[in-house]
Design a protein around this motif. Structure first.
Motif, short mmCIF file in Angstrom:
data_model
loop_
_atom_site.label_atom_id
_atom_site.label_comp_id
_atom_site.label_asym_id
_atom_site.label_seq_id
_atom_site.Cartn_x
_atom_site.Cartn_y
_atom_site.Cartn_z
N ASP A 100 7.93 26.51 46.70
CA ASP A 100 8.62 25.32 46.06
C ASP A 100 7.44 24.52 45.41
O ASP A 100 7.20 25.16 44.44
CB ASP A 100 9.15 24.72 47.34
N TYR A 101 7.38 23.30 45.77
CA TYR A 101 6.46 22.61 45.10
C TYR A 101 4.93 23.01 45.02
O TYR A 101 4.17 22.87 44.13
CB TYR A 101 6.00 21.03 45.71
N GLY A 102 4.47 23.99 45.92
CA GLY A 102 3.35 24.37 45.70
C GLY A 102 3.24 25.33 44.83
O GLY A 102 1.88 25.79 44.18
N ALA A 103 4.28 26.00 44.01
CA ALA A 103 4.14 26.94 43.02
C ALA A 103 3.44 26.13 41.55
O ALA A 103 2.86 26.45 41.28
CB ALA A 103 5.55 27.46 42.87
N PRO A 104 4.12 25.09 41.37
CA PRO A 104 3.62 24.35 40.01
C PRO A 104 2.03 23.87 40.37
O PRO A 104 1.27 23.84 39.45
CB PRO A 104 4.39 23.26 39.78
N VAL A 105 1.63 23.55 41.62
CA VAL A 105 0.32 23.47 41.98
C VAL A 105 -0.42 24.76 41.82
O VAL A 105 -1.49 24.79 41.06
CB VAL A 105 0.06 22.73 43.31
N GLY A 106 0.10 25.95 42.36
CA GLY A 106 -0.68 27.13 42.26
C GLY A 106 -0.73 27.29 40.74
O GLY A 106 -1.80 27.95 40.39
N TRP A 107 0.14 27.31 39.91
CA TRP A 107 0.27 27.94 38.61
C TRP A 107 -0.92 26.81 37.74
O TRP A 107 -1.73 27.49 37.15
CB TRP A 107 1.36 27.60 37.94
N ARG A 108 -0.95 25.56 38.23
CA ARG A 108 -2.07 24.84 37.52
C ARG A 108 -3.39 25.10 37.83
O ARG A 108 -4.29 25.33 37.23
CB ARG A 108 -1.78 23.58 37.70
N LEU A 109 -3.73 25.56 39.13
CA LEU A 109 -4.80 25.90 39.62
C LEU A 109 -5.27 27.23 38.93
O LEU A 109 -6.35 27.26 38.40
CB LEU A 109 -4.80 26.35 40.99
N ALA A 110 -4.30 28.27 38.69
CA ALA A 110 -4.74 29.55 38.06
C ALA A 110 -4.74 29.26 36.60
O ALA A 110 -5.79 29.88 35.91
CB ALA A 110 -3.20 30.26 38.11
N LEU A 111 -4.17 28.32 35.92
CA LEU A 111 -4.43 28.01 34.51
C LEU A 111 -5.65 27.27 34.25
O LEU A 111 -6.56 27.68 33.19
CB LEU A 111 -3.35 27.12 33.73
N ARG A 112 -6.41 26.28 35.11
CA ARG A 112 -7.38 25.84 34.96
C ARG A 112 -8.62 26.66 35.28
O ARG A 112 -9.43 26.61 34.56
CB ARG A 112 -7.41 24.38 35.89
N ARG A 113 -8.46 27.46 36.21
CA ARG A 113 -9.81 28.56 36.70
C ARG A 113 -8.91 29.77 36.96
O ARG A 113 -8.88 30.01 38.19
CB ARG A 113 -10.53 27.80 37.85
N PRO A 114 -8.83 30.55 36.11
CA PRO A 114 -8.06 31.87 36.37
C PRO A 114 -9.06 32.79 37.23
O PRO A 114 -8.44 33.49 37.97
CB PRO A 114 -7.66 32.59 35.11
N GLU A 115 -10.14 32.64 37.00
CA GLU A 115 -11.15 33.57 37.84
C GLU A 115 -11.19 33.19 39.20
O GLU A 115 -11.68 34.04 40.12
CB GLU A 115 -12.57 33.33 37.28
N ARG A 116 -10.81 32.09 39.65
CA ARG A 116 -10.63 31.73 41.09
C ARG A 116 -9.84 32.47 41.90
O ARG A 116 -9.80 32.77 42.93
CB ARG A 116 -10.56 30.23 41.31
N ILE A 117 -8.58 32.91 41.15
CA ILE A 117 -7.27 33.31 41.93
C ILE A 117 -7.34 34.99 41.85
O ILE A 117 -7.40 35.60 41.00
CB ILE A 117 -6.16 32.98 41.21
N THR A 118 -7.22 35.39 42.95
CA THR A 118 -7.40 36.94 43.38
C THR A 118 -6.27 37.54 43.45
O THR A 118 -5.99 38.77 43.11
CB THR A 118 -8.32 37.21 44.62
N ALA A 119 -5.12 36.81 44.06
CA ALA A 119 -3.67 37.44 44.11
C ALA A 119 -2.71 36.27 44.33
O ALA A 119 -3.19 35.04 44.67
CB ALA A 119 -3.80 38.35 45.33
N ILE A 120 -1.42 36.59 44.11
CA ILE A 120 -0.54 35.49 44.43
C ILE A 120 0.64 36.09 45.43
O ILE A 120 1.20 37.18 44.97
CB ILE A 120 0.08 35.13 43.05
N ILE A 121 1.23 35.13 46.00
CA ILE A 121 2.26 35.68 47.14
C ILE A 121 3.12 34.24 46.86
O ILE A 121 2.87 33.26 46.98
CB ILE A 121 1.81 35.76 48.47
N SER A 122 4.45 34.64 46.26
CA SER A 122 5.35 33.71 46.02
C SER A 122 6.50 33.66 47.16
O SER A 122 7.16 34.72 47.28
CB SER A 122 6.06 33.81 44.71
N GLN A 123 6.48 32.88 47.87
CA GLN A 123 7.78 32.68 48.72
C GLN A 123 8.44 31.52 48.30
O GLN A 123 8.63 30.42 48.50
CB GLN A 123 7.20 32.35 50.27
#
Length: 288
Positions: A100-123
């Motif tokens: 839910d709201y965690g998704a737009p936060v997570g997407w922004r984290l990934a766009l700001r620093r894509p090298e930080r994100i190793t994998a994504i789980i979407s519930q």
């Protein structure tokens, strides 16, 4: 499981933490109207192999909830607080689980620093317009476009205990599996003085997430980030087409539709945990 707080930009941010910091980190990002409390069963189920972090967004759970006239609530701001928490804890890489709201936060984290994100789980964490169930979202779009009193009144109902109860129980074949503690816990925290203005501000900001979707899809295509969708297929907020849509930009996305609603972890924790552990073992541990 440890229950901790960190001072971020002058605000107390509450987070749950478990597992060794020597292990790969998994960041759990909760949705509306809940908090890291929604991950109380998942955290210990992952902590044997992973360093698990689950913060409460500002305005939710046990984190500070500064008044809406003192903090510029929006999804950019929630992301900045989360990013600063990760920096404070020296988390350089992490898998993210978004709901839910965690998704737009997570997407922004990934766009700001894509090298930080190793994998994504979407519930049931949406990234596509196909995921919106029109009947649910129409009042929010109307309010965001025009915060007139009648439009505000239409969305204020979402703050009530019956609406929160519905979020937990709709689409669940056996509602007795869902503890009533969930919606009473969430409602009590949302009912803190002034918190209604916080939530209304975030309702009005939600279209900013949709505007970001083209960049998110480009990120998916460019990064080929491993993605698992563990989705309550009966969700009447974010429908199953939202899960299927990940395959448009990530052909290798693993998509599982559970016989569950919006909060699939409440009724299908064991099934979801098995899928998540298998996915993380193949993506994080195999790469270590």
């Amino acid at each position: 499981m440890h229950h901790r707080t960190a001072t971020i930009d002058g605000h107390q941010v509450f987070y749950r933490e478990a597992g060794s910091r020597e292990h790969p980190t998994v960041l759990l990002l909760h949705g509306y109207p809940t908090s890291s409390h929604m991950f109380r069963g998942l955290i210990p189920a992952l902590a044997d192999r992973y360093h698990v972090l689950a913060p409460d967004h500002l305005g939710f759970g046990r984190s500070d909830a500064p008044p809406a006239d003192e903090f510029d609530y929006g999804f950019d701001a929630l992301t900045t607080i989360t990013e600063q928490l990760l920096d404070r804890l020296d988390v350089r890489e992490c898998a993210i689980l978004v709901q839910d709201y965690g998704a737009p936060v997570g997407w922004r984290l990934a766009l700001r620093r894509p090298e930080r994100i190793t994998a994504i789980i979407s519930q049931n964490g949406n990234a596509y317009e196909a995921g919106f169930v029109p009947e649910f979202w129409a009042p929010i779009w109307d309010y965001a476009a025009d915060p007139a009193p009648e439009n505000e009144q239409a969305v204020r109902g979402a703050l009530g205990i019956e609406a929160i109860r519905w979020q937990y129980l709709h689409g669940v074949p056996d509602p007795s599996l869902v503890s009533p503690d969930t919606w009473h816990h969430d409602h009590a925290l949302l009912s803190r003085p002034g918190n209604d203005a916080v939530q209304l501000r975030l309702f009005r900001d939600y279209p900013s997430n949709v505007a970001l979707y083209p960049r998110v899809h480009e990120y998916f295509r460019d990064s080929r980030v491993p993605l698992l969708a563990v989705w309550g297929g009966n969700d009447e907020i974010f429908g199953p087409d939202g899960a299927r849509a990940f395959a448009e930009d990530l052909p290798d996305a693993e998509i599982h539709l559970l016989d569950a609603g919006h909060f699939a972890l409440e009724s299908h924790l064991d099934t979801a945990t098995d899928l998540i552990r298998d996915f993380l073992a193949r993506t994080l541990l195999a790469a270590a």
